[in-house]
Design a protein around this motif. Structure first.
Motif, PDB file in Angstrom:
ATOM      1  N   LYS A  35       0.813  -1.217   0.000  1.00  0.00           N
ATOM      2  CA  LYS A  35       0.000   0.000   0.000  1.00  0.00           C
ATOM      3  C   LYS A  35       0.842   1.261   0.000  1.00  0.00           C
ATOM      4  N   GLY A  36       2.057   1.203  -0.503  1.00  0.00           N
ATOM      5  CA  GLY A  36       2.898   2.386  -0.572  1.00  0.00           C
ATOM      6  C   GLY A  36       3.966   2.386   0.513  1.00  0.00           C
ATOM      7  N   GLU A  37       4.764   3.415   0.497  1.00  0.00           N
ATOM      8  CA  GLU A  37       5.900   3.521   1.406  1.00  0.00           C
ATOM      9  C   GLU A  37       5.486   3.293   2.863  1.00  0.00           C
ATOM     10  N   GLY A  38       6.184   2.373   3.500  1.00  0.00           N
ATOM     11  CA  GLY A  38       5.917   2.087   4.912  1.00  0.00           C
ATOM     12  C   GLY A  38       4.692   1.231   5.158  1.00  0.00           C
ATOM     13  N   LYS A  39       4.131   0.655   4.106  1.00  0.00           N
ATOM     14  CA  LYS A  39       2.899  -0.115   4.272  1.00  0.00           C
ATOM     15  C   LYS A  39       2.961  -1.455   3.545  1.00  0.00           C
ATOM     16  N   SER A  40       4.019  -2.199   3.830  1.00  0.00           N
ATOM     17  CA  SER A  40       4.061  -3.563   3.305  1.00  0.00           C
ATOM     18  C   SER A  40       3.045  -4.390   4.092  1.00  0.00           C
ATOM     19  N   VAL A  41       2.735  -5.550   3.613  1.00  0.00           N
ATOM     20  CA  VAL A  41       1.805  -6.433   4.324  1.00  0.00           C
ATOM     21  C   VAL A  41       2.335  -6.709   5.727  1.00  0.00           C
ATOM     22  N   PHE A  42       3.639  -6.884   5.860  1.00  0.00           N
ATOM     23  CA  PHE A  42       4.228  -7.186   7.160  1.00  0.00           C
ATOM     24  C   PHE A  42       4.174  -5.976   8.093  1.00  0.00           C
ATOM     25  N   THR A  46       2.037  -5.446  11.775  1.00  0.00           N
ATOM     26  CA  THR A  46       2.544  -4.794  12.986  1.00  0.00           C
ATOM     27  C   THR A  46       1.579  -3.709  13.436  1.00  0.00           C
ATOM     28  N   ARG A  47       1.117  -2.909  12.493  1.00  0.00           N
ATOM     29  CA  ARG A  47       0.179  -1.834  12.822  1.00  0.00           C
ATOM     30  C   ARG A  47      -1.117  -2.391  13.410  1.00  0.00           C
ATOM     31  N   PHE A  48      -1.691  -3.390  12.768  1.00  0.00           N
ATOM     32  CA  PHE A  48      -2.965  -3.924  13.229  1.00  0.00           C
ATOM     33  C   PHE A  48      -2.851  -4.547  14.621  1.00  0.00           C
ATOM     34  N   GLU A  49      -1.756  -5.237  14.877  1.00  0.00           N
ATOM     35  CA  GLU A  49      -1.551  -5.822  16.201  1.00  0.00           C
ATOM     36  C   GLU A  49      -1.357  -4.734  17.257  1.00  0.00           C
ATOM     37  N   PHE A  50      -0.631  -3.665  16.897  1.00  0.00           N
ATOM     38  CA  PHE A  50      -0.436  -2.558  17.830  1.00  0.00           C
ATOM     39  C   PHE A  50      -1.765  -1.861  18.104  1.00  0.00           C
ATOM     40  N   GLU A  51      -2.573  -1.657  17.067  1.00  0.00           N
ATOM     41  CA  GLU A  51      -3.901  -1.069  17.271  1.00  0.00           C
ATOM     42  C   GLU A  51      -4.721  -1.923  18.228  1.00  0.00           C
ATOM     43  N   LYS A  52      -4.677  -3.224  18.038  1.00  0.00           N
ATOM     44  CA  LYS A  52      -5.429  -4.147  18.892  1.00  0.00           C
ATOM     45  C   LYS A  52      -4.995  -4.014  20.353  1.00  0.00           C
ATOM     46  N   GLU A  53      -3.682  -3.935  20.579  1.00  0.00           N
ATOM     47  CA  GLU A  53      -3.157  -3.757  21.937  1.00  0.00           C
ATOM     48  C   GLU A  53      -3.660  -2.455  22.544  1.00  0.00           C
ATOM     49  N   ARG A  54      -3.569  -1.383  21.771  1.00  0.00           N
ATOM     50  CA  ARG A  54      -3.973  -0.066  22.280  1.00  0.00           C
ATOM     51  C   ARG A  54      -5.466  -0.031  22.605  1.00  0.00           C
ATOM     52  N   ASN A  63      -4.212   9.319  17.706  1.00  0.00           N
ATOM     53  CA  ASN A  63      -3.523  10.532  18.158  1.00  0.00           C
ATOM     54  C   ASN A  63      -2.019  10.472  17.878  1.00  0.00           C
ATOM     55  N   ARG A  64      -1.341  11.556  18.178  1.00  0.00           N
ATOM     56  CA  ARG A  64       0.102  11.649  17.919  1.00  0.00           C
ATOM     57  C   ARG A  64       0.886  10.595  18.678  1.00  0.00           C
ATOM     58  N   ASP A  65       0.485  10.323  19.910  1.00  0.00           N
ATOM     59  CA  ASP A  65       1.183   9.323  20.721  1.00  0.00           C
ATOM     60  C   ASP A  65       1.131   7.958  20.035  1.00  0.00           C
ATOM     61  N   PHE A  66      -0.018   7.601  19.491  1.00  0.00           N
ATOM     62  CA  PHE A  66      -0.143   6.335  18.778  1.00  0.00           C
ATOM     63  C   PHE A  66       0.842   6.275  17.609  1.00  0.00           C
ATOM     64  N   TYR A  67       0.853   7.309  16.782  1.00  0.00           N
ATOM     65  CA  TYR A  67       1.715   7.290  15.596  1.00  0.00           C
ATOM     66  C   TYR A  67       3.198   7.327  15.971  1.00  0.00           C
ATOM     67  N   ARG A  68       3.545   8.016  17.051  1.00  0.00           N
ATOM     68  CA  ARG A  68       4.930   8.036  17.505  1.00  0.00           C
ATOM     69  C   ARG A  68       5.351   6.638  17.963  1.00  0.00           C
ATOM     70  N   GLN A  69       4.514   6.005  18.778  1.00  0.00           N
ATOM     71  CA  GLN A  69       4.840   4.660  19.263  1.00  0.00           C
ATOM     72  C   GLN A  69       4.816   3.631  18.133  1.00  0.00           C
ATOM     73  N   LEU A  70       3.911   3.812  17.179  1.00  0.00           N
ATOM     74  CA  LEU A  70       3.870   2.911  16.030  1.00  0.00           C
ATOM     75  C   LEU A  70       5.170   3.018  15.233  1.00  0.00           C
ATOM     76  N   ALA A  71       5.650   4.232  15.019  1.00  0.00           N
ATOM     77  CA  ALA A  71       6.912   4.422  14.290  1.00  0.00           C
ATOM     78  C   ALA A  71       8.058   3.749  15.035  1.00  0.00           C
ATOM     79  N   GLU A  72       8.073   3.872  16.360  1.00  0.00           N
ATOM     80  CA  GLU A  72       9.114   3.213  17.156  1.00  0.00           C
ATOM     81  C   GLU A  72       9.038   1.703  16.988  1.00  0.00           C
ATOM     82  N   ARG A  73       7.834   1.169  17.036  1.00  0.00           N
ATOM     83  CA  ARG A  73       7.669  -0.274  16.887  1.00  0.00           C
ATOM     84  C   ARG A  73       8.098  -0.738  15.499  1.00  0.00           C
ATOM     85  N   MET A  74       7.757   0.032  14.478  1.00  0.00           N
ATOM     86  CA  MET A  74       8.162  -0.325  13.116  1.00  0.00           C
ATOM     87  C   MET A  74       9.688  -0.338  13.007  1.00  0.00           C
ATOM     88  N   ASN A  75      10.334   0.652  13.620  1.00  0.00           N
ATOM     89  CA  ASN A  75      11.803   0.705  13.599  1.00  0.00           C
ATOM     90  C   ASN A  75      12.401  -0.491  14.318  1.00  0.00           C
TER      91      ASN A  75
END
Length: 80
Positions: A35-42, A46-54, A63-75
């Protein structure tokens, strides 16, 4: 099959695992994100599992906190 948005992909991930497995297999054949840069199936997994946890913790997934933590998890996952 062409999926149009994240909502559809999220539904497939959680509700139709056999289709998600097909997407994973196709993603393995290319370096190009589904789905474009930063959005491989894998990365989406990671995103969907993190959303589920949150959501389970009663926290926002928009919110910003979610996207910041998501970026950290992706890294973290990309370093593994």
């Amino acid at each position: 099959m062409r999926i149009k948005n994240l909502k559809e992909l999220r539904n497939i991930y959680f509700d139709i695992p056999e289709v998600w497995d097909e997407l994973r297999a196709k993603q393995r054949l290319t370096d190009r994100p589904y789905k474009g840069e930063g959005k491989s199936v894998f990365q989406l997994e990671t995103r969907f599992e993190f959303e589920k946890e949150r959501v389970a913790q009663g926290l926002s997934v928009t919110n910003r906190d979610f996207y910041r933590q998501l970026a950290e998890r992706m890294n973290e996952r990309s370093e593994v």
